[in-house]
Enzyme design. Structure first.
Site, PDB file in Angstrom:
ATOM      1  CG  ASP A   1      -1.976  -1.042   1.199  1.00 22.68           C
ATOM      2  OD1 ASP A   1      -2.282  -1.530   0.094  1.00 22.68           O
ATOM      3  OD2 ASP A   1      -2.507  -1.384   2.272  1.00 22.68           O
TER       4      ASP A   1
ATOM      5  CE1 TYR B   1       3.956  -6.371   4.657  1.00 25.36           C
ATOM      6  CE2 TYR B   1       3.403  -8.551   5.498  1.00 25.36           C
ATOM      7  CZ  TYR B   1       3.438  -7.642   4.454  1.00 25.36           C
ATOM      8  OH  TYR B   1       2.977  -7.998   3.208  1.00 25.36           O
TER       9      TYR B   1
ATOM     10  CG  ASP C   1      -4.847   2.447   6.047  1.00 29.59           C
ATOM     11  OD1 ASP C   1      -5.600   3.433   5.934  1.00 29.59           O
ATOM     12  OD2 ASP C   1      -4.444   1.801   5.065  1.00 29.59           O
TER      13      ASP C   1
ATOM     14  NE  ARG D   1      -5.228  -2.315   4.196  1.00 32.30           N
ATOM     15  CZ  ARG D   1      -6.264  -2.195   3.382  1.00 32.30           C
ATOM     16  NH1 ARG D   1      -7.387  -1.656   3.821  1.00 32.30           N
ATOM     17  NH2 ARG D   1      -6.196  -2.593   2.133  1.00 32.30           N
TER      18      ARG D   1
END
Length: 327
Positions: free
Chosen positions: A63, A91, A105, A199
């Protein structure tokens, strides 16, 4: 000169006399550290221009809000990009407790605010419930398609469509830092299977804590066996000359490091590059190890990558070949 010819001369496009930049046949893998605010496709386009490469592709989107490892494949490496699409990802992320947003988010608008009553121990306990196989409902703001239309287009139009839950695997989930009680923000590290929405994971942890949450930071640090350690930024590439840029490229087989390696003699290599299946008992390799791995990377005696093969039932079967001399 006639008025007509003057007009035609004046209407010449400014780039008409500009020479076309020649594109190169370049093979390799670029480990890019994608900056915030840039889509994966935009990052790919910039890198493709910098390297003047003819063929390029990325290995799964990040993203615009996310930063970090985005492996880009050039030339023959694009044949093996699917292996990274299927690979586990790691991540580092941060979530803000107590606020839910439209997108899950920080890019979305706040839609609900709740009091945060949990402490660090409660957050750790909630996280343990999400390790292993879990079911996630994909977010509306995603590129998944319904009736040929991305879900985010429905979301932007104010519509919500039914989505089926999908099974994903959270291989590891650990807290890095917790700001509670002063600051309702938690930083964590997660290693997960393909198709996982971090997310959505943050939102689900927030719901388990009874306060809701949204993601405020996401940085990808690993894709399969590849890590940020050897990654380069677009700024560094832009500032470098062409030889320095090319030095950042990893070889094509950087994508295949988890596969066992098989070396063929000259005759076997010739047959392999013609797409012929080879009996395993005619090759110098550990047959049991190859069959256990299912897929192997294949080289000639000069250590040149020939491609990837399936090893099963006593046969080495070419799966994807590298064009001679390309790797």
């Amino acid at each position: 000169m006639t008025a007509s010819s003057k007009k035609n001369q004046g209407e010449q496009r400014p780039d008409a006399a500009r020479p076309k930049v020649p594109r190169r046949l370049l093979d390799g893998v670029l480990l890019l550290d994608k900056p915030i605010g840039l889509s994966s496709n935009d990052a790919l386009i910039r890198a493709k221009r910098l390297f003047r490469v003819k063929k390029a592709g990325h290995t799964g989107t990040l993203d615009p809000l996310a930063t970090g490892l985005l492996p880009l494949c050039f030339g023959e490496a694009t044949k093996f990009s699917q292996d990274l699409l299927d690979a586990d990802k790691t991540y580092e992320a941060a979530m803000r407790l107590g606020i839910r947003t439209t997108t899950g988010d920080a890019e979305g608008e706040a839609i609900e605010t709740r009091e945060v009553r949990c402490d660090e121990a409660a957050v750790r306990a909630a996280m343990t419930k999400f390790v292993g196989e879990i079911v996630q409902v994909p977010p509306m703001y995603s590129a998944l398609k319904r009736d040929g239309k991305p879900l985010y287009e429905y979301a932007r139009a104010g519509q919500t469509v039914e989505r089926e839950g999908r099974q994903v695997t959270i291989l590891a989930l650990e807290m890095i830092a917790c700001g509670l009680p002063a600051i309702a923000e938690v930083t964590f590290r997660v290693t997960c299977s393909k198709g996982t929405y971090v997310r959505t994971l943050a939102e689900d942890i927030g719901e388990a804590l009874g306060c809701g949450a949204h993601l405020v930071m996401l940085r990808r640090t690993g894709v399969g066996a590849l890590t940020l350690e050897h990654a380069v930024t677009l700024d560094a590439l832009t500032a470098a000359d062409e030889p320095a840029r090319d030095a950042w490229l990893q070889p094509v087989d950087a994508l295949l490091s988890t596969f066992p390696a098989v070396t063929l003699n000259a005759e076997a290599a010739r047959r392999f590059t013609h797409g012929q299946r080879l009996p395993l008992n005619e090759l110098v390799l550990d047959r049991a190890a190859c069959e256990a791995a299912d897929r192997v990377r294949v080289y000639d005696e000069g250590a040149r990558l020939l491609g990837v093969a399936k090893a099963a039932n006593g046969v080495l079967a070419p799966e994807r070949l590298v064009v001679s001399g390309a790797a």
